[in-house]
Design a protein around this motif. Structure first.
Motif, PDB file in Angstrom:
ATOM      1  N   LEU A 107       0.851  -1.190   0.000  1.00 41.96           N
ATOM      2  CA  LEU A 107       0.000   0.000   0.000  1.00 41.96           C
ATOM      3  C   LEU A 107       0.882   1.233   0.000  1.00 41.96           C
ATOM      4  O   LEU A 107       1.784   1.353   0.838  1.00 41.96           O
ATOM      5  N   THR A 108       0.647   2.136  -0.930  1.00 36.49           N
ATOM      6  CA  THR A 108       1.248   3.465  -0.852  1.00 36.49           C
ATOM      7  C   THR A 108       0.174   4.407  -0.334  1.00 36.49           C
ATOM      8  O   THR A 108      -0.953   4.424  -0.849  1.00 36.49           O
ATOM      9  N   ALA A 109       0.517   5.176   0.694  1.00 39.11           N
ATOM     10  CA  ALA A 109      -0.499   5.978   1.378  1.00 39.11           C
ATOM     11  C   ALA A 109       0.075   7.321   1.810  1.00 39.11           C
ATOM     12  O   ALA A 109       1.286   7.562   1.775  1.00 39.11           O
ATOM     13  N   ASN A 110      -0.835   8.177   2.234  1.00 40.80           N
ATOM     14  CA  ASN A 110      -0.528   9.511   2.741  1.00 40.80           C
ATOM     15  C   ASN A 110      -0.960   9.540   4.212  1.00 40.80           C
ATOM     16  O   ASN A 110      -2.070   9.927   4.531  1.00 40.80           O
ATOM     17  N   PRO A 111      -0.077   9.091   5.133  1.00 43.30           N
ATOM     18  CA  PRO A 111      -0.472   9.012   6.552  1.00 43.30           C
ATOM     19  C   PRO A 111      -0.497  10.410   7.178  1.00 43.30           C
ATOM     20  O   PRO A 111       0.543  11.048   7.336  1.00 43.30           O
ATOM     21  N   VAL A 112      -1.688  10.855   7.530  1.00 48.29           N
ATOM     22  CA  VAL A 112      -1.844  12.203   8.088  1.00 48.29           C
ATOM     23  C   VAL A 112      -2.678  12.148   9.362  1.00 48.29           C
ATOM     24  O   VAL A 112      -3.375  11.165   9.643  1.00 48.29           O
ATOM     25  N   HIS A 113      -2.589  13.218  10.125  1.00 47.34           N
ATOM     26  CA  HIS A 113      -3.440  13.389  11.289  1.00 47.34           C
ATOM     27  C   HIS A 113      -3.746  14.870  11.439  1.00 47.34           C
ATOM     28  O   HIS A 113      -3.079  15.728  10.847  1.00 47.34           O
ATOM     29  N   ASN A 114      -4.776  15.174  12.224  1.00 46.57           N
ATOM     30  CA  ASN A 114      -5.175  16.555  12.451  1.00 46.57           C
ATOM     31  C   ASN A 114      -4.605  17.038  13.781  1.00 46.57           C
ATOM     32  O   ASN A 114      -4.751  16.365  14.810  1.00 46.57           O
ATOM     33  N   VAL A 115      -3.958  18.197  13.764  1.00 48.17           N
ATOM     34  CA  VAL A 115      -3.346  18.742  14.971  1.00 48.17           C
ATOM     35  C   VAL A 115      -3.799  20.182  15.163  1.00 48.17           C
ATOM     36  O   VAL A 115      -4.140  20.887  14.213  1.00 48.17           O
ATOM     37  N   ARG A 116      -3.780  20.612  16.410  1.00 56.71           N
ATOM     38  CA  ARG A 116      -4.071  21.993  16.776  1.00 56.71           C
ATOM     39  C   ARG A 116      -2.946  22.455  17.688  1.00 56.71           C
ATOM     40  O   ARG A 116      -2.775  21.946  18.790  1.00 56.71           O
ATOM     41  N   ARG A 117      -2.128  23.394  17.220  1.00 54.86           N
ATOM     42  CA  ARG A 117      -0.948  23.821  17.976  1.00 54.86           C
ATOM     43  C   ARG A 117      -1.285  24.723  19.143  1.00 54.86           C
ATOM     44  O   ARG A 117      -0.572  24.769  20.140  1.00 54.86           O
ATOM     45  N   THR A 118      -2.361  25.477  19.045  1.00 49.88           N
ATOM     46  CA  THR A 118      -2.837  26.313  20.148  1.00 49.88           C
ATOM     47  C   THR A 118      -4.330  26.098  20.296  1.00 49.88           C
ATOM     48  O   THR A 118      -5.011  25.678  19.343  1.00 49.88           O
ATOM     49  N   PRO A 119      -4.905  26.399  21.477  1.00 48.74           N
ATOM     50  CA  PRO A 119      -6.346  26.166  21.677  1.00 48.74           C
ATOM     51  C   PRO A 119      -7.228  26.926  20.690  1.00 48.74           C
ATOM     52  O   PRO A 119      -8.333  26.478  20.371  1.00 48.74           O
ATOM     53  N   ASP A 120      -6.745  28.082  20.220  1.00 48.67           N
ATOM     54  CA  ASP A 120      -7.557  28.900  19.324  1.00 48.67           C
ATOM     55  C   ASP A 120      -7.328  28.591  17.849  1.00 48.67           C
ATOM     56  O   ASP A 120      -8.039  29.112  16.984  1.00 48.67           O
ATOM     57  N   GLU A 121      -6.360  27.782  17.559  1.00 47.34           N
ATOM     58  CA  GLU A 121      -6.009  27.488  16.165  1.00 47.34           C
ATOM     59  C   GLU A 121      -6.912  26.402  15.611  1.00 47.34           C
ATOM     60  O   GLU A 121      -7.219  25.424  16.297  1.00 47.34           O
ATOM     61  N   PRO A 122      -7.387  26.546  14.373  1.00 51.59           N
ATOM     62  CA  PRO A 122      -8.196  25.471  13.779  1.00 51.59           C
ATOM     63  C   PRO A 122      -7.342  24.225  13.540  1.00 51.59           C
ATOM     64  O   PRO A 122      -6.121  24.297  13.434  1.00 51.59           O
ATOM     65  N   LEU A 123      -8.012  23.079  13.455  1.00 54.33           N
ATOM     66  CA  LEU A 123      -7.308  21.841  13.172  1.00 54.33           C
ATOM     67  C   LEU A 123      -6.639  21.920  11.799  1.00 54.33           C
ATOM     68  O   LEU A 123      -7.213  22.448  10.843  1.00 54.33           O
ATOM     69  N   LYS A 124      -5.429  21.388  11.733  1.00 57.03           N
ATOM     70  CA  LYS A 124      -4.664  21.405  10.491  1.00 57.03           C
ATOM     71  C   LYS A 124      -4.192  19.997  10.181  1.00 57.03           C
ATOM     72  O   LYS A 124      -3.670  19.297  11.050  1.00 57.03           O
TER      73      LYS A 124
END
Length: 234
Positions: A107-124
């Motif tokens: 499998l070739t894949a794009n392993p990603v996750h959603n992170v928020r660096r500060t409480p006010d920052e949207p998920l990236k």
């Protein structure tokens, strides 16, 4: 459903831009289907992947509902007078999958996750950067995808100091390309990190696994990610 295999002639000048750009390869794959456009809904139902094998061959695999015509790829990046491509009926193989059977997989894949660096920052959305976290990404998706990655036998793990699972990650590729936003017309630079997983699995849910094999796993399917293939386990 169809599974297609095409060997790329890396000595051809036309092969180089395809191999260096997931966008160009995506456009070339979509051009194999009459009436399909890179941006339409059919793009999400066509999976492709580039493989490099032990003989230094570069292979293009495509899974699709329609039978493709790769004549343009043969002319641009193949062997026009001696070799074309092979397309196989996929349904018989898919229908034969049974719970409890074991397979080698790639499998070739794009392993990603959603992170928020500060409480006010949207998920990236951010790529996993280490093999350990990349393996963890696949392990978290295995149940819903219809399989279980086999564990490494304890004796072999102890002797070889190996991983807990029969799973390896390799060939990390990093790309950046421009993508135009539909609403604003602005072009943003989009990063893409891909890795290739090799391992052994047990089928736990044949219906879910058939869905994984035909619809893909994870993000960035248009750019060569998500296509899992199975082979007889040695």
């Amino acid at each position: 459903m169809f599974l297609t295999r095409f060997r790329i002639n890396t000595a051809r000048q036309g092969a180089r831009p395809l191999l260096s750009s997931p966008q160009r390869m995506h456009a070339a794959v979509m051009s194999s289907f009459a009436g399909a456009l890179p941006s339409d809904d059919n793009a999400s139902r066509i999976l492709w992947r580039l493989d490099r094998n032990a003989r230094a061959e570069v292979l293009l695999f495509v899974v699709s509902e329609e039978r493709p015509d790769l004549t343009h790829l043969v002319e641009q990046a193949g062997w026009p007078t001696t070799s074309t491509w092979q397309t196989y009926e996929y349904k018989t193989f898919l229908d034969g999958l049974t719970a409890g059977s074991t397979w080698a997989f790639r499998l070739t894949a794009n392993p990603v996750h959603n992170v928020r660096r500060t409480p006010d920052e949207p998920l990236k959305r951010t790529a996993h950067r280490t093999p350990r976290h990349q393996m963890g990404w696949l392990l978290t998706h295995q149940e819903q995808a219809g399989f279980r990655i086999l564990e490494t036998p304890e004796e072999r793990r102890r002797l070889q100091q190996g991983d807990e699972h029969q799973l390896t990650v390799r060939d990390e590729q990093r790309h950046q390309f421009g993508k135009t936003e539909a609403g604003t017309g602005r072009t943003n630079r989009v990063p893409l990190v891909t890795v290739t997983f090799d391992g052994r699995l047990e089928v736990t849910d044949p219906v879910a696994l058939r869905r994984t094999l035909t619809l893909g796993l994870g993000k960035a399917k248009a750019y060569g990610c998500g296509l899992m293939t199975l082979a007889q386990a040695g």
